[in-house]
Design a protein around this motif. Structure first.
Motif, PDB file in Angstrom:
ATOM      1  N   ASP A   1       0.881  -1.060   0.094  1.00  0.00           N
ATOM      2  CA  ASP A   1       0.309   0.048   0.250  1.00  0.00           C
ATOM      3  C   ASP A   1       0.365   1.673   0.013  1.00  0.00           C
ATOM      4  O   ASP A   1       1.977   1.220   0.703  1.00  0.00           O
TER       5      ASP A   1
ATOM      6  N   MET B   1      -4.558  -6.688   6.570  1.00  0.00           N
ATOM      7  CA  MET B   1      -5.305  -6.594   5.763  1.00  0.00           C
ATOM      8  C   MET B   1      -7.417  -6.673   6.134  1.00  0.00           C
ATOM      9  O   MET B   1      -7.928  -7.210   7.219  1.00  0.00           O
ATOM     10  N   LYS B   2      -7.657  -4.782   6.149  1.00  0.00           N
ATOM     11  CA  LYS B   2      -8.523  -4.139   6.905  1.00  0.00           C
ATOM     12  C   LYS B   2      -8.625  -4.363   8.330  1.00  0.00           C
ATOM     13  O   LYS B   2      -9.495  -4.464   8.754  1.00  0.00           O
ATOM     14  N   LYS B   3      -7.607  -4.913   9.252  1.00  0.00           N
ATOM     15  CA  LYS B   3      -7.330  -4.446  10.459  1.00  0.00           C
ATOM     16  C   LYS B   3      -6.484  -3.996  10.975  1.00  0.00           C
ATOM     17  O   LYS B   3      -4.821  -3.537   9.871  1.00  0.00           O
TER      18      LYS B   3
ATOM     19  N   LYS C   1     -11.483  -3.682  13.454  1.00  0.00           N
ATOM     20  CA  LYS C   1     -11.484  -4.376  12.265  1.00  0.00           C
ATOM     21  C   LYS C   1     -12.526  -3.249  11.339  1.00  0.00           C
ATOM     22  O   LYS C   1     -13.594  -2.976  12.068  1.00  0.00           O
ATOM     23  N   PHE C   2     -11.947  -3.157  10.139  1.00  0.00           N
ATOM     24  CA  PHE C   2     -12.901  -2.527   8.940  1.00  0.00           C
ATOM     25  C   PHE C   2     -13.792  -2.493   8.065  1.00  0.00           C
ATOM     26  O   PHE C   2     -13.192  -3.640   7.237  1.00  0.00           O
ATOM     27  N   LYS C   3     -14.952  -2.440   8.165  1.00  0.00           N
ATOM     28  CA  LYS C   3     -15.801  -2.889   7.670  1.00  0.00           C
ATOM     29  C   LYS C   3     -15.911  -2.590   5.571  1.00  0.00           C
ATOM     30  O   LYS C   3     -15.754  -3.585   4.957  1.00  0.00           O
ATOM     31  N   SER C   4     -15.568  -0.919   5.749  1.00  0.00           N
ATOM     32  CA  SER C   4     -15.268  -0.786   4.682  1.00  0.00           C
ATOM     33  C   SER C   4     -14.225   0.189   3.920  1.00  0.00           C
ATOM     34  O   SER C   4     -14.009   0.014   4.941  1.00  0.00           O
ATOM     35  N   ASN C   5     -13.842   0.436   2.784  1.00  0.00           N
ATOM     36  CA  ASN C   5     -12.591   0.386   2.446  1.00  0.00           C
ATOM     37  C   ASN C   5     -12.699   1.815   2.414  1.00  0.00           C
ATOM     38  O   ASN C   5     -13.508   2.037   2.069  1.00  0.00           O
TER      39      ASN C   5
END
Length: 122
Positions: free
Chosen positions: A21, A99-101, A115-119
């Motif tokens: 990233d 990844m998303k965490k 934790k992330f649910k959406s980008n």
């Protein structure tokens, strides 16, 4: 890495990004606010703290797990961190990005998994 704007009025303890990233950077520090930054210009994309409401609790021989919901702080406004309870924002001493965490460790001997649910698009 040097930007013209200031990320936080306090000391930054830890920052990290995923190897692949090149746009987002996670930053945590003494004020206990988890921030996601745009790596290119240093602008704050999102600021998060842990919410007050306890959703569930699980106890095991190795420790206890308390589930809470995080909350995003308003964007593009001055944040008076004194109005946010200190228990919702203990100092972030270290963080790791996945990844998303994001995993953060704190000076209160807590480990938090965000934790992330959406980008979040930059």
């Amino acid at each position: 890495m040097l930007w013209s704007n200031r990320v936080s009025p306090n000391v930054i303890y830890s920052l990290q990004h995923m190897q692949s990233d090149t746009s987002a950077l996670a930053v945590g520090g003494i004020d206990g606010i988890l921030r996601l930054l745009n790596q290119n210009d240093g602008s704050i994309v999102s600021s998060c703290v842990m919410g007050d409401k306890l959703l569930s609790t699980f106890r095991s021989p190795s420790g206890s797990i308390r589930r809470r919901k995080g909350r995003r702080l308003p964007e593009h406004t001055y944040i008076n961190i004194d109005l946010i309870r200190k228990t919702a924002r203990p100092s972030i001493t270290c963080l790791a990005v996945g990844m998303k965490k994001i995993v953060t460790t704190h000076n209160t001997n807590d480990i938090r998994l965000w934790k992330f649910k959406s980008n979040i698009s930059l």
